[in-house]
Design an enzyme around this catalytic site. Structure first.
Site, mmCIF file in Angstrom:
data_model
loop_
_atom_site.group_PDB
_atom_site.id
_atom_site.type_symbol
_atom_site.label_atom_id
_atom_site.label_comp_id
_atom_site.label_asym_id
_atom_site.label_seq_id
_atom_site.Cartn_x
_atom_site.Cartn_y
_atom_site.Cartn_z
ATOM 1 N N HIS A 84 0.827 -1.212 0.000
ATOM 2 C CA HIS A 84 0.000 0.000 0.000
ATOM 3 C C HIS A 84 0.862 1.263 0.000
ATOM 4 O O HIS A 84 0.338 2.366 -0.155
ATOM 5 C CB HIS A 84 -0.911 0.013 1.237
ATOM 6 C CG HIS A 84 -1.892 -1.108 1.266
ATOM 7 N ND1 HIS A 84 -3.145 -1.020 0.701
ATOM 8 C CD2 HIS A 84 -1.813 -2.359 1.790
ATOM 9 C CE1 HIS A 84 -3.798 -2.159 0.872
ATOM 10 N NE2 HIS A 84 -3.009 -2.989 1.536
ATOM 11 N N CYS B 3 -0.201 7.926 4.784
ATOM 12 C CA CYS B 3 0.905 7.669 5.713
ATOM 13 C C CYS B 3 0.667 8.317 7.072
ATOM 14 O O CYS B 3 -0.279 9.076 7.268
ATOM 15 C CB CYS B 3 2.218 8.170 5.123
ATOM 16 S SG CYS B 3 2.842 7.137 3.777
#
Length: 304
Positions: A193, A211
């Protein structure tokens, strides 16, 4: 008769002297006992420092920012901004800052996470990221060693929740969303991902492209703290995973939970039971991967 009375008189005097001696001995012994008690109380006070908060209005005014920066030391400003999930670059974004009435050097005093988590007592290292309160916590064998602010995935690109493990790391990684974005002290967590933790702007709200953003010093510290995965010689097979990371909670993209501290200093706090409940579903897998890593490293040492 006179002799008996005299003997009785001296006997009473003797008893009084002994009592006085005993009392004196007890008084002399008291400083040592009270000293020990004071030490215990001092340690207890350190652990249970009561923190309250007050608002300081900034209103995006240069004069107000200048006054704020003159009022507090650099270290104090860092702590205040971290509590408000801001870095120094984005300090101007807040209309009102939540400020502790008592600013102490140990930032863990302000932690919304419990100091000890029993479910993590056998986990060597564990990183937790809370979506709801925009914060992370690091534990070693159940003991909180560090916490801090984070900005996670925005509504259009949310951060993946659940269990992950630290994989590879790079001092400066280039964002896949924009090649101009340099992500310092990047540590990947969900490899496929492209999600990890790294340094980048903390604007006081969830703003990332999935993130977990961190302050520069936190990202640098965690860059050394986390453990990388172990791959085979070809780099195609995972032999052992890195540090477990649990990302949890439902995000509220509109509210700023730290402002609730103005009403209650415990408003953002997690209890040990709550954090235990976040760990329990993943505990078996965490321990399994920890054992695999331990066995692999032991076999490498034995082969030397």
């Amino acid at each position: 008769m006179y002799f008996i009375r005299l003997s009785f008189f001296f006997f009473v005097i003797f008893l009084l002297i002994q009592c006085d001696k005993k009392s004196a001995d007890e008084v002399n012994a008291e400083p040592e006992k009270s000293s020990d008690s004071l030490k215990i109380l001092e340690e207890k006070k350190k652990e249970e420092i009561s923190i309250s908060y007050h608002p300081e209005i900034i209103n995006h005014q240069d004069s107000a920012l200048a006054e704020f920066q003159n009022k507090y030391s650099e270290e104090e400003i860092h702590a205040i901004l971290a509590i408000n999930r801001l870095d120094f670059k984005n300090r101007w974004r807040a209309d009102t800052l939540v400020v502790p009435d008592k600013i102490v050097k140990d930032f863990n005093v302000y932690s919304p996470f419990p100091k000890y988590v029993s479910e993590a007592k056998n986990i060597n290292k564990l990183a937790l990221f809370s979506y709801p309160i925009h914060a992370y916590a690091l534990y070693e064998n159940g003991n909180l060693i560090k916490w801090g602010p984070t900005s996670m995935g925005k509504k259009s690109s949310p951060t993946k929740t659940g269990l992950g493990f630290t994989n590879w790391k790079k001092k400066i990684a280039i964002s896949t969303s924009n090649s101009e974005w340099k992500l310092r002290w990047n540590f990947n967590v969900f490899n496929f991902h492209g999600i990890g933790w790294h340094q980048y702007d903390l604007p006081g709200y969830h703003a990332s492209h999935s993130c977990m953003r961190l302050l520069e010093e936190d990202a640098l510290w965690m860059y050394s703290w986390g453990e990388q995965w172990i791959l085979d010689e070809k780099g195609t097979k995972i032999l052992a995973k890195g540090t477990p990371v649990i990302i949890f909670g439902e995000p509220d993209f509109k509210s700023k939970p730290w402002k609730e501290l103005l009403k209650s200093s415990k408003a953002n706090d997690y209890s040990e039971a709550q954090i235990n409940n976040e760990i329990k579903p993943f505990l078996e897998e965490i321990m399994k991967q920890q054992d695999i890593r331990k066995e692999y490293l032991q076999s490498k040492r034995d082969s030397l």
